[in-house]
Enzyme design. Structure first.
Site, PDB file in Angstrom:
ATOM      1  N   GLY A   1       0.858  -1.200   0.000  1.00 58.14           N
ATOM      2  CA  GLY A   1       0.000   0.000   0.000  1.00 58.14           C
ATOM      3  C   GLY A   1       0.877   1.226   0.000  1.00 58.14           C
ATOM      4  N   GLY A   2       0.297   2.337   0.464  1.00 54.22           N
ATOM      5  CA  GLY A   2       1.053   3.599   0.465  1.00 54.22           C
ATOM      6  C   GLY A   2       1.525   3.968   1.863  1.00 54.22           C
ATOM      7  CG  ASP A   3       3.927   7.337   2.130  1.00 54.66           C
ATOM      8  OD1 ASP A   3       3.924   8.333   1.407  1.00 54.66           O
ATOM      9  OD2 ASP A   3       4.736   6.412   2.005  1.00 54.66           O
TER      10      ASP A   3
ATOM     11  NE  ARG B   1      -8.215   8.265   1.060  1.00 48.19           N
ATOM     12  CZ  ARG B   1      -6.907   7.980   0.901  1.00 48.19           C
ATOM     13  NH1 ARG B   1      -6.503   7.439  -0.227  1.00 48.19           N
ATOM     14  NH2 ARG B   1      -6.041   8.231   1.851  1.00 48.19           N
TER      15      ARG B   1
ATOM     16  CB  SER C   1      -1.306   8.567  -3.796  1.00 47.78           C
ATOM     17  OG  SER C   1      -2.482   7.815  -3.698  1.00 47.78           O
ATOM     18  CB  THR C   2       2.910  10.151  -1.469  1.00 55.42           C
ATOM     19  OG1 THR C   2       1.721  10.922  -1.561  1.00 55.42           O
ATOM     20  CG2 THR C   2       4.125  11.044  -1.400  1.00 55.42           C
TER      21      THR C   2
END
Ligand SMILES: Nc1ncnc2c1ncn2[C@@H]1O[C@H](COP(=O)(O)OP(=O)(O)OP(=O)(O)O)[C@@H](O)[C@H]1O
Ligand SMILES: CCCCCCCCCCCCC/C=C/[C@@H](O)[C@H](CO)NC(=O)CCCCC
Ligand SMILES: [Ca+2]
Length: 555
Positions: A203-205, A312, A248-249
């Site tokens: 996943g992301g952060d 989102r 995303s980031t």
């Protein structure tokens, strides 16, 4: 490049039907083309490859098929004619190959040898070496967030990562999360951590932040430390965490591996890398809120995040849209920042150092105040403001950012604080004072160029171990209990104002962006816990300028 140790095995094998001298030592596998004619060909490059044993993924035997016979159940069986000297034995070695921009990929080479016993010996010797490397994970607990980024978490894991784990003989328990904080709660309560030697976050952060919340909390409970306390040193987590970027980031993955490539991250997990990482604990009036390892941002980044949460469905682009909108809105916020500068460390937020593999600054500063050191510098400095160590700044800010790592990411390749370190026990507190849109844009655009984003009069940056923030309008204690409802009412009110600038009033409050999640309070107390967790990473590797002369092929 590692130098070859004592030779364990040496044979002449064939690669794509050409003869090679192949040797295996404790640390290296080398295969060197046999120059056929005794006369030295000055212009023929003597083809030679060397791979550290620590970067071999696996070795597998190949069934050389000379023919096939139909089984009685109708399926085809590959047979190997035993007689006849052309019977070939083959084994394939899978290993890490470095590509551009810190990407790794899985390369393979197949060796054939005439004698079956030799082949077996090679396979078992290499397997023995791999098995003796205790830093490699054998059983991983994998959490997949199907919801983050472009919602490709499951596909990325199943198509790019799982096959590599299988090749490497790693067993996995996979959990696809069904709601926010599912992974955190599972880690807190249910996971039998003793069975695993690593956790993987797909996943992301924000997903990573959720997982370390669960893991750190569980570790404190298991070690009898009160996770809520603002004074006790936290117990470091022994389980390493791997990040498969699907957000995303993905700035945590980017800053610790150097790229957001799922295969590269999977290979760093397989070879068993280990990279310590600082963690900030965030409290509000002695109540624990969240942990942060990348960015704690109030003002611009907080507003960008809260505005983007409602978008989102846009995926990663939501940040650019909200970033532009918040840039135009150009709100500033009043408050008081107090911080405890980091003493006795080497390096500053504006020096030319960069945190890379084997970072000496992290090793030096990290030991200074890692959780394990008895004389915990914090106690010396004591927490009361009276100790004289603390500094206080009151003012109007466009943004207050605490970067515990560079926060390098595709949007900003050098990051919010390019000289920040992953494991030095500090966080870089960046204060952007109220200024014109033009000046703020200059500051923002410098995140994507070579210019120093701190070299502006309205910017100041401090390397700190702790800091506090109090919004100006928090007068009495009752205001302190600004709960979500109160805050969101103000935000709704301010939202109306934002959408109708005619009324001219500016919102008193922003919200804190904590690794991509919104905090429920604005008055916070932040503390850095040095090297509290470890990642399956090795930091960003320096690019090999040239093969050094100790290159084993040169022998
Ligand atoms: N199954 C799920 N359903 C809904 N939300 C989830 C689920 N699993 C995790 N979440 C939450 O989704 C949020 C966002 O996830 P994540 O951070 O991975 O993606 P992102 O925000 O797009 O990436 P980044 O944080 O890198 O910008 C996290 O806070 C996480 O707690
Ligand atoms: C208007 C012109 C802008 C030009 C340049 C903008 C500079 C971008 C710097 C990006 C720094 C990202 C810091 C990372 C924070 C993450 O923990 C967090 C969760 O993943 N991401 C965001 O909050 C997402 C934050 C995205 C902000 C745009
Ligand atoms: Ca740090």
């Amino acid at each position: 490049m590692e130098r070859p140790g004592r030779l364990l095995l040496q044979s002449e094998l064939r690669v794509r039907n050409a003869a090679y001298d192949v040797s295996l030592s404790r640390s290296l596998l080398i295969w060197k083309r046999r120059t056929s004619s005794p006369v030295y060909h000055p212009f023929r490059p003597s083809v030679c490859h060397s791979v550290p044993v620590s970067e071999i993924i696996s070795v597998r035997e190949e069934e050389e098929e000379n023919g096939s016979r139909q089984r009685d159940d109708g399926s085809w069986k590959k047979i190997r004619e035993r007689e006849g000297k052309d019977c070939r034995q083959a084994f394939t070695v899978l290993y890490v190959e470095r590509c551009r921009q810190h990407r790794w990929r899985c390369a393979e080479v197949t060796f054939t040898c005439s004698d079956e016993a030799v082949c077996q010996h090679w396979v078992s010797s290499i397997r023995e070496q791999l098995a003796s490397n205790t830093s490699r994970p054998k059983h991983l607990l994998v959490y997949i967030n199907p919801y983050g980024g472009k919602r490709q978490g499951k596909r990325i894991y199943e198509q790019k990562v799982a096959p590599l784990f299988t090749q490497a003989g790693i067993a996995t328990s996979v959990i696809v999360t069904e709601y926010a904080n599912h992974a955190r709660d599972h880690l807190k309560m249910e996971a039998e951590l003793k069975k695993f030697d690593g956790v993987v976050c797909v996943g992301g952060d924000g997903m990573f932040s959720e997982i370390i919340h669960g893991l750190i909390w569980r570790t404190q409970i298991d070690c009898g430390v009160d996770p809520n306390s603002t004074e006790e040193a936290l117990s470091p987590c022994s389980l390493r965490i791997g990040i498969i970027p699907a957000g995303s980031t993905d700035c945590i993955c980017f800053a610790s591996v150097g790229t957001n490539d799922p295969v590269t991250s999977a290979l760093h997990i397989i070879v068993g890398d280990s990279q310590p990482l600082d963690v900030c604990s965030v409290h509000h009036n002695n109540m624990f809120l969240r942990y942060s390892v990348s960015l704690l941002g109030y003002g611009f980044y907080g507003d960008v995040l809260s505005d983007s949460e409602r978008k989102r469905w846009m995926g990663p682009a939501r940040y650019d849209f909200s970033g532009l909108k918040m840039f135009l809105t150009h709100h500033y916020y009043e408050g008081t920042v107090s911080y405890l500068p980091a003493k006795g460390i080497i390096g500053t937020p504006r020096d030319a150092t960069r945190c890379r593999s084997g970072c000496v600054i992290c090793q030096h500063n990290g030991q200074l105040n890692s959780e394990r050191s008895e004389k915990y510098e914090m106690d010396e400095a004591s927490d009361s403001e009276s100790s004289g160590e603390w500094r206080t700044i009151r003012g109007k800010f466009l943004a207050i950012n605490a970067a515990s790592m560079s926060c390098a990411c595709p949007r900003s390749p050098k990051g919010l604080s390019p000289a920040a370190h992953l494991a030095d026990g500090t966080t870089d507190l960046i204060l952007v004072r109220k200024c014109s849109r033009f000046n703020f844009l200059r500051h923002l655009l410098r995140h994507t160029s070579k210019d120093d984003q701190f070299d502006l009069t309205f910017i100041e940056v401090h390397r700190v171990r702790r800091f506090r923030f109090m919004p100006r309008h928090c007068q009495s204690d009752s205001d302190l209990e600004l709960d979500l409802h109160e805050n969101s009412k103000r935000q709704i009110f301010s939202q109306i104002c934002k959408d109708h600038p005619a009324c001219g009033c500016a919102p008193a409050y922003s919200s804190w962006n904590c690794d991509g999640e919104i905090l429920t309070h604005t008055a916070i107390d932040v503390r850095v816990h040095g090297q509290l967790i470890k990642l399956f990473a090795r930091g960003i590797e320096e690019l090999p300028v040239f093969e050094d002369l100790s290159n084993p092929c040169a022998i």
